[in-house]
Structures are given as structure tokens and as C-alpha cells.
Design an enzyme around this catalytic site. Structure first.
Site, PDB file in Angstrom:
ATOM      1  N   GLY A 137       0.262   7.230   8.268  1.00 46.84           N
ATOM      2  CA  GLY A 137       0.098   5.835   7.909  1.00 46.84           C
ATOM      3  C   GLY A 137       1.415   5.110   8.065  1.00 46.84           C
ATOM      4  O   GLY A 137       2.387   5.647   8.597  1.00 46.84           O
TER       5      GLY A 137
ATOM      6  N   LYS B  56       4.919   4.636   1.642  1.00 47.22           N
ATOM      7  CA  LYS B  56       4.087   5.164   2.719  1.00 47.22           C
ATOM      8  C   LYS B  56       2.632   4.906   2.363  1.00 47.22           C
ATOM      9  O   LYS B  56       2.108   5.459   1.413  1.00 47.22           O
ATOM     10  CB  LYS B  56       4.347   6.663   2.871  1.00 47.22           C
ATOM     11  CG  LYS B  56       3.692   7.259   4.084  1.00 47.22           C
ATOM     12  CD  LYS B  56       3.952   8.743   4.196  1.00 47.22           C
ATOM     13  CE  LYS B  56       5.364   9.047   4.687  1.00 47.22           C
ATOM     14  NZ  LYS B  56       5.508  10.465   5.035  1.00 47.22           N
TER      15      LYS B  56
ATOM     16  N   ASP C 142       6.923  21.015  10.240  1.00 47.91           N
ATOM     17  CA  ASP C 142       7.208  19.937  11.187  1.00 47.91           C
ATOM     18  C   ASP C 142       8.638  19.425  11.034  1.00 47.91           C
ATOM     19  O   ASP C 142       8.882  18.238  10.901  1.00 47.91           O
ATOM     20  CB  ASP C 142       6.197  18.807  11.018  1.00 47.91           C
ATOM     21  CG  ASP C 142       6.157  17.901  12.248  1.00 47.91           C
ATOM     22  OD1 ASP C 142       6.675  18.310  13.314  1.00 47.91           O
ATOM     23  OD2 ASP C 142       5.619  16.793  12.148  1.00 47.91           O
TER      24      ASP C 142
END
Ligand SMILES: *[C@@H]1O[C@H](CO)[C@@H](O)[C@H](O)[C@H]1NC(C)=O
Ligand SMILES: *[C@@H]1O[C@H](CO)[C@@H](O)[C@H](O)[C@H]1NC(C)=O
Ligand SMILES: *[C@@H]1O[C@H](CO)[C@@H](O)[C@H](O)[C@H]1NC(C)=O
Ligand SMILES: *[C@@H]1O[C@H](CO)[C@@H](O)[C@H](O)[C@H]1NC(C)=O
Ligand SMILES: *[C@@H]1O[C@H](CO)[C@@H](O)[C@H](O)[C@H]1NC(C)=O
Ligand SMILES: *[C@@H]1O[C@H](CO)[C@@H](O)[C@H](O)[C@H]1NC(C)=O
Ligand SMILES: *[C@@H]1O[C@H](CO)[C@@H](O)[C@H](O)[C@H]1NC(C)=O
Ligand SMILES: *[C@@H]1O[C@H](CO)[C@@H](O)[C@H](O)[C@H]1NC(C)=O
Ligand SMILES: *[C@@H]1O[C@H](CO)[C@@H](O)[C@H](O)[C@H]1NC(C)=O
Length: 669
Positions: free
Chosen positions: A357, A373, A470
Site C-alpha cells: 500500500g 503505511k 525481503d
């Protein structure tokens, strides 16, 4: 917590019943309630390190002298003095105090191994040290609030009663001369059936005014953090306050309640008989019922703790229970607050867009800056689950992690609120020809070290084992001093992604940073994070992006380019030319060597993050020679050259696949 029943209330009930029966065991071996480490790191074997070592041993040896408070200074008359003290809760036995201090000194050496300033709180003691004098000084930061998540029925009445009784108790506790114990407990009747148990304590080195000031600072926090809850505590370095609806302290030394409060009428002489018999009936019920419950809960509790696989399955550890009770309410923000902080999510405030988002900058009325966020609406997570996971992730606090401050949940909106980190992300600076000059070698080395420490915390030191999955330059944020902060950890939990361990068909990393076993087979582990870290290290050294690598000298990607230089004995040519000659050859060599080891094809040949941190901080670790790294990038099918989303940088991002980019995996321990 991922168990379906509510373990918070369970543990607190459990503890309360145990303490009622006075079975509470000493908290030796307990986990800390909270610890905090700060300020620039010192190096191993430095004078400061020696000072801390002798400080800790002096504190723990003096705890054997049955003192409940002790302060000392080491490295006096040098440029690196270390000031430290411990304080045990006023009612604990000297045995408990000694055990607690011993635990604290042990824990601090691992938990705050390189920071100059540290505080650690347990249920029964507190220990701290600093490079600046902390004696006879009120210090009210950092502060920690812990609460019992259970509501009380008559909230307003309790809030008022807590405020008035605590305020008066604080005055009494502080009204003694410097050097005298500043500890008080008090029982106040809420109703015929409920009693409020209060405790306040300052370090005795404070003056009466300072102690009262500190306690007031803590008491004001109670309604803010924990209004209407059945129990709460606020811990500050110089003092702490706590209330519960059960007796959590030993009364032996508690001073007799003062007549100042309406609470304790003298025992009625005439109706004494009646009172006594009523009391004994109540006592019989009170003893029989809890014994039954204790048996049941003991079984449930044991299962629960075994399931968590904790080292210390000492069921009655209050510290442990309380550790699980961090505040849902104190983390929740109103939508209106967030909306006004971000100027209605205006385009001007937009920082970027990630797989989860959009990210906005916000400013609270008190000028605190935040990064907001706003999660895309497709999260399958239920509200309760979402809240629980946010609480868990918000407890992950480390100087090299971007801090999650809270959340907002209203209708369809799910919003995460983070600390604002001013210097955007590493990719934004490292790959910008003009800005990259800001990163000289010593900064780059510090960034590498900081990232390694953040990963170490996620892999080893936090209460959950977390695999980030990640790690990449755009997930490394830089604060005002260019200290790195890893972002986007814990997203798997918050976003309700399937948490299957070890193997997943949903590949969620970023190409260019993913280990071959993860990219091809979906296998992830701490070693896949190590691989991504290796790629990051080589990028930081060379100033080149792995995924945007221009073919040169027969190398198709940064890893093979680095390997060729290493093999041919000219590793320093890898270095970003902008660094010129100002770098430490030793450090650069160590980083390249380690970076290459991290990207080995066989995960077993990659070092652990522990070895990495050790290598970065001591020149004496011997590493094996790297072999040719994994070259899976050669196959174009595995090279979409995508995945640049970033939280707080201005880059636009291209999620790998809808809603799946940038996911962190957490493994409950
Ligand atoms: C760390 O050191 C800086 C510089 O001296 C100081 O401004 C800051 O307050 C210190 N932080 C803490 C937590 O003491
Ligand atoms: C207590 O601390 C002092 C220095 O602060 C140290 O000299 C002494 O050995 C310590 N231990 C005992 C048992 O007194
Ligand atoms: C302990 O603190 C007092 C001030 O409260 C200070 O005067 C004294 O020097 C300290 N003791 C040591 C050993 O540092
Ligand atoms: C530190 O220096 C002062 C005077 O400068 C001296 O009186 C004191 O004994 C010294 N302390 C130690 C531990 O060397
Ligand atoms: C409370 O008192 C009992 C009996 O004196 C003792 O065994 C126990 O360790 C004490 N608890 C704490 C936390 O000091
Ligand atoms: C304590 O350490 C911080 C961070 O390194 C430093 O800025 C500060 O000046 C130090 N304080 C003293 C009194 O040396
Ligand atoms: C506790 O009280 C608050 C309001 O004071 C309410 O919003 C919340 O839903 C209550 N929680 C429970 C579990 O009853
Ligand atoms: C708490 O009590 C003090 C006086 O005892 C009062 O001044 C203050 O307003 C009260 N605070 C709250 C939040 O009720
Ligand atoms: C609290 O209430 C109980 C029963 O109503 C009474 O026996 C006791 O003395 C009271 N205690 C205080 C502190 O007022």
C-alpha cells in the site's frame, strides 16, 4: 502469540492465583520485562568494555551483600568512566535480589553488548549503566508501560482511585531524606470484593522532590497507557509504579497503611466476631476454588509453555507473563488523528508506494514525525488477529529496526504507523551519483554492521525467530546520522500471509536478492536472509546495483563480477570509485570476503549472522575461502529485474505480484 485462546488473561490469572497462595517462585532465570540499549557503540576490548565488565561484576558481587541498591563507577579518572547502579524492588528478599541482579548482568552482556547506555527492567529489579553520571539525577526516559489486558467493570472509578491513591502514596514514599529507601505499597478497597494493590519506588539516591517528580511523571502515564485495566506498570529509569487487583508484592516489609486514605477503617471492635466469620467463609471459598483452578490452569499453562518451547518453563514467572501483556490500546490511533497528521493523505505527503500500500509522511500535533503505511484493502486478516500481530511486531525493538509505533483500524482501513526516518532508504542515496558521496567508507562500514546487528536481533535475539525474506537496499532506511534501520519486518504476520515454515510456493522476495534455493524452490531459512545480506554488502562496497548490473569483464551480475576480482587477486577494484583512497583496506577486504561467503550456493557454506557480526567487530575471525558464488541469475527466467518498492523513499515501485511483494516471515520459537 498465535494461539487461539487468549494467553494474556490466562497467564495473569494464573500468576495472580499463585501469588495468592504464595507459591510465586523467585524470578531467577526470568526474561527481562524490557531492556533498552543506546548510543554509539564502542569497540570490543576497548577501555569502555573493560569498564562495563568490571562494573557488572562489582554490581553483582555487591548484590550478595544484601543491599537493595548499589551504585558504583569504574574507569574513574580515565576518559571513559562507566556509571552504573541496580535497584531491587523494596519487598523482595535478598536472595531474590541477588538472583535478579545476577540475571541482569548476564543478560546485559548479550543484549546490549556494544552500547554505551543500557537499562534493563525485571519484575524484581532494575539495572542500568551509562557513560554519563546517572547518580542523584532524575531520568525519565526511556519509559515502558505494561498492562494487564483485562478491563475492569467500573473504569472511571478505578482510574480516579488509582490516581488519588498513587499520588498520595508517591508523596509518602518520596518524603524521606536522600539515601533512604524510597519504596511504598498500599492496599485500597475498591469494593467489598475488590482490592487495589499499589506500589511505588524510586532509587534512593534521589532527593525527595526529585523522587516525587519522577513518580508523578509515571503516574500521569497510567490513564494514558492503561486506563481502566486491571493492572499496569510504568517503568522509568529513576522510578516505577505499579497497581494490580491482586497482591503482587510481599507484605512483610510494607509499611502500615496510613489513615490519610479513607480506605482502611480500623477493625471494628464490636462486630469483630461477625467480620471474622464472614472472612473465614470467604477464605474457605477463596482457597478451595483457586486450588481447583490452579490444577486446571497448571495443566493448560504447562501445555502452553511447552508449545512455545521456552527455555525457562517456570510457569509462575511474573516477568514472563507481563512480557506478553504489551498494550493493544496504547498502540491504537484514531483514524481522524492519522488523517489530520497526513493532511488527509495528501499527494504532497506521499513518500512512496510498496507492495502493501501507500506510504505517507505525517506529523502529529506535538510535532512528532511519522511514516504512515495505508495497507491496501485486500488483507484477509480479521481485526482481532491484526491487532494481536501488530502488538507482537511492535515489541521488536532494536536500534537497527524501523520502529512500529502503532496502528489504526477503522472500517476497511488498516494503517500502520512507523517512526519517521529522515534520510529515506539506502538505495536512494547509494545509487544516486550526487548523493552517494555522502557515504564515505566509515559510514558504509557502520551501515553494514548495523544491518547485520538488526538481522541478528531478528534471527536470534528477539523472542520470535524472524526471517525477513525481503532484505534489500530499499528496505534499509537511514536515520539522521545515517544509521541503518531495517524496515518491513513482520509483514507476514500483520498481513496474514500463510506462515508455513521452510517451504512455500509463494515466492515473496525481490529478484536479485533472493538465494537460489528460495527463488527456485521456495525454500527459505535464516540462510536465505544471509544471502540477501551478502548481496547488500557487495552493493554497498561497489555502489552498484545487483539487479541493474551492466555486463562488464565477462560478468553478468555483481556477484560474478566480485568473484572474478577476488579470484584474480584484485578485490579492491570492486570498491566504489567515489571512495578514492580513504578507506580501511582491512575492513574492505573483510567485507568482500564475507559478502562472497554469504552468497555461496550451498546454504551450509554461508556464515551465520553471529559469525558475521563477530567478523565485522573483530579482526581475528578466520573465515574459509569463498568458492564461486551462485550464478542463477544467468538464466533470464529468474531475472525479471523488478521489485524496487521502498517505504520511505520517493521511488515508485513495481510489486512482484499483486499483494505479495516485501513479505517478512516470522517463526514462533
Ligand atoms: C546519545 O548521545 C547523544 C550525544 O551525546 C545525546 O544527545 C543523546 O541524548 C544520547 N542518547 C541517550 C539515550 O542518552
Ligand atoms: C563492591 O563494589 C566495590 C567497588 O564498587 C568493589 O571494590 C567490591 O569488591 C564489590 N564487592 C563486594 C562484595 O563488596
Ligand atoms: C554513588 O552515588 C553518589 C551520589 O548519589 C555519589 O556521590 C557516589 O560517588 C557514587 N558512588 C560511586 C562508587 O560511584
Ligand atoms: C582519582 O583522582 C583523584 C584526584 O585527582 C584522586 O584523589 C583519587 O584517588 C583517584 N582515584 C582513583 C581510583 O585513582
Ligand atoms: C516473599 O516472601 C517469601 C517468604 O518470606 C519468600 O520465600 C519469597 O521469595 C518472597 N518473594 C519475593 C518476590 O521476594
Ligand atoms: C557519552 O557517549 C556519547 C556517545 O558516544 C557521547 O556523545 C557523549 O559525549 C559521551 N558522554 C561523555 C560524558 O563522555
Ligand atoms: C475495554 O474497554 C474499552 C473501552 O474502555 C473497550 O473499547 C474495549 O472493547 C474493552 N475490551 C474488552 C475486552 O472488554
Ligand atoms: C489526579 O489527581 C490529582 C490530585 O490528586 C488531580 O490534580 C489530577 O487532575 C488527577 N488526574 C486525573 C487524570 O484524574
Ligand atoms: C476492605 O473491605 C473489607 C471487607 O469489606 C474489610 O474487612 C477491610 O478492612 C477493608 N480494608 C480496607 C483497607 O479498607
Amino acid at each position: 502469540m498465535i494461539t487461539s485462546f487468549n494467553p494474556f488473561s490466562l497467564s495473569i490469572v494464573f500468576v495472580s492465583i499463585l501469588s495468592f497462595l504464595n507459591l510465586t517462585t523467585p524470578a531467577t532465570g526470568a526474561n527481562d520485562l524490557f531492556h533498552f540499549c543506546a548510543n554509539s557503540t564502542f569497540s570490543a576490548n576497548s577501555l569502555y568494555q573493560t569498564g562495563i565488565n568490571s562494573l557488572l561484576s562489582s554490581l553483582s558481587s555487591n548484590a550478595t551483600r544484601n543491599l537493595e541498591f548499589y551504585n558504583t563507577t569504574t574507569n574513574r579518572n580515565t576518559s571513559n568512566p562507566v556509571y552504573g547502579l541496580y535497584l531491587c524492588r523494596g519487598d523482595v528478599t535478598s536472595e531474590v535480589c541477588r538472583g535478579c541482579v545476577a540475571e541482569a548482568t548476564k543478560d546485559l552482556t548479550t543484549r546490549c553488548s556494544r552500547e554505551k547506555i543500557a537499562v534493563i527492567w525485571y519484575g524484581e529489579c532494575m539495572l542500568r549503566y551509562s557513560n554519563e553520571s546517572i547518580f542523584s539525577t532524575v531520568i525519565v526516559r526511556p519509559r515502558v508501560a505494561l498492562l494487564n489486558t483485562q478491563n475492569i467493570t467500573n473504569q472511571d472509578q478505578l482510574n480516579k482511585l488509582v490516581n488519588t491513591s498513587m499520588t498520595s502514596l508517591a508523596r509518602k514514599a518520596s518524603d524521606v531524606p536522600i539515601g533512604v529507601k524510597k519504596f511504598r505499597t498500599e492496599e485500597v478497597n475498591i469494593s467489598a470484593f475488590q482490592t487495589l494493590y499499589n506500589l511505588v519506588q524510586c532509587t534512593p539516591d534521589l532527593s525527595s522532590t526529585d523522587c516525587n517528580l519522577c513518580l508523578q511523571t509515571a503516574i500521569i502515564r497510567l490513564p494514558i497507557c492503561c486506563g481502566g485495566k486491571q493492572g499496569a506498570r510504568v517503568l522509568l529509569p529513576s522510578c516505577n509504579v505499579r497497581y494490580e487487583l491482586y497482591r503482587f508484592y510481599n507484605t512483610t516489609e510494607a509499611p502500615s497503611p496510613s489513615p490519610g486514605l479513607q480506605s482502611l477503617p480500623p477493625p471494628p471492635s464490636v462486630s469483630g466476631q461477625e467480620g471474622k466469620s464472614k472472612l473465614s467463609t470467604a477464605t474457605v471459598v477463596a482457597i478451595v476454588a483457586p486450588i481447583f483452578i490452579v490444577v486446571v490452569l497448571f495443566i493448560v499453562g504447562c501445555c502452553f509453555l511447552t508449545r512455545r518451547g521456552k527455555k525457562n518453563n517456570n510457569v509462575a514467572e511474573e516477568a514472563d507473563a507481563a512480557n506478553d501483556i504489551t498494550t493493544v490500546e496504547s498502540l491504537q490511533f484514531d483514524f481522524v488523528t492519522i488523517e489530520s497528521a497526513t493532511n488527509k493523505f495528501s499527494e504532497d505527503n506521499k513518500l512512496g508506494e510498496g507492495g502493501f500500500g501507500q506510504v505517507y509522511k505525517g506529523t502529529f500535533p506535538n510535532r512528532q514525525e511519522i511514516a504512515v503505511k495505508r495497507l491496501s484493502k485486500s488483507s484477509g486478516q480479521g481485526a482481532e488477529q491484526f491487532k494481536n500481530e501488530v502488538v507482537v511486531v511492535a515489541q521488536l525493538q532494536h536500534r537497527n529496526l524501523a520502529r512500529l509505533l502503532g496502528f489504526c483500524l477503522e472500517g476497511e482501513e488498516k494503517i500502520l504507523v512507523y517512526e519517521f526516518v529522515p534520510n529515506k532508504s539506502l538505495d536512494y542515496i547509494l545509487y544516486d551519483p550526487k548523493k552517494k558521496g555522502l557515504l564515505d567508507w566509515s559510514r558504509r562500514y557502520k551501515i553494514i554492521d548495523g544491518i547485520a546487528r538488526g538481522i541478528q536481533y531478528l534471527h536470534q535475539d528477539s523472542r520470535l525467530r524472524i526471517i525477513h525474506r525481503d532484505l534489500k537496499a530499499s528496505n534499509i532506511l537511514l536515520d539522521a546520522d545515517m544509521n541503518p534501520k531495517i524496515s518491513d519486518f513482520g509483514m507476514a504476520r500483520i498481513f496474514g500471509v500463510d506462515q508455513t515454515q521452510g517451504n512455500t510456493s509463494r515466492i515473496v522476495g525481490t529478484y536479485g536478492y533472493m538465494s537460489p534455493e528460495y527463488a527456485m524452490h521456495g525454500e527459505f531459512s535464516v540462510k536465505s536472509d544471509v544471502y540477501s545480506f551478502g548481496v547488500l554488502v557487495l552493493e554497498i562496497i561497489s555502489g552498484k546495483k545487483n539487479s541493474d548490473f551492466y555486463e562488464s569483464e565477462g560478468a553478468e551480475d555483481l556477484l560474478s563480477y566480485a568473484w572474478i576480482h577476488w579470484r584474480d587477486g584484485r578485490p579492491l577494484e570492486l570498491l566504489d570509485p567515489i571512495l578514492g583512497d580513504s578507506f580501511s583496506r582491512d575492513e574492505v577486504m573483510r567485507c568482500i570476503h564475507m559478502g562472497l561467503l554469504c552468497v555461496q550456493e550451498d546454504p551450509a557454506e554461508r556464515p551465520t549472522v553471529e559469525t558475521i557480526v563477530l567478523t565485522l567487530n573483530s579482526g581475528s575471525v578466520t573465515l574459509p575461502s569463498p568458492q564461486q558464488p551462485a550464478f542463477f541469475l544467468k538464466t533470464d527466467t529468474y531475472m525479471p529485474r523488478k521489485g524496487l518498492e521502498s517505504d520511505q523513499s520517493t521511488r515508485q515501485s513495481i510489486p512482484l505480484s499483486v499483494n505479495e511483494a516485501s513479505i517478512t516471515e516470522l517463526h514462533p520459537r
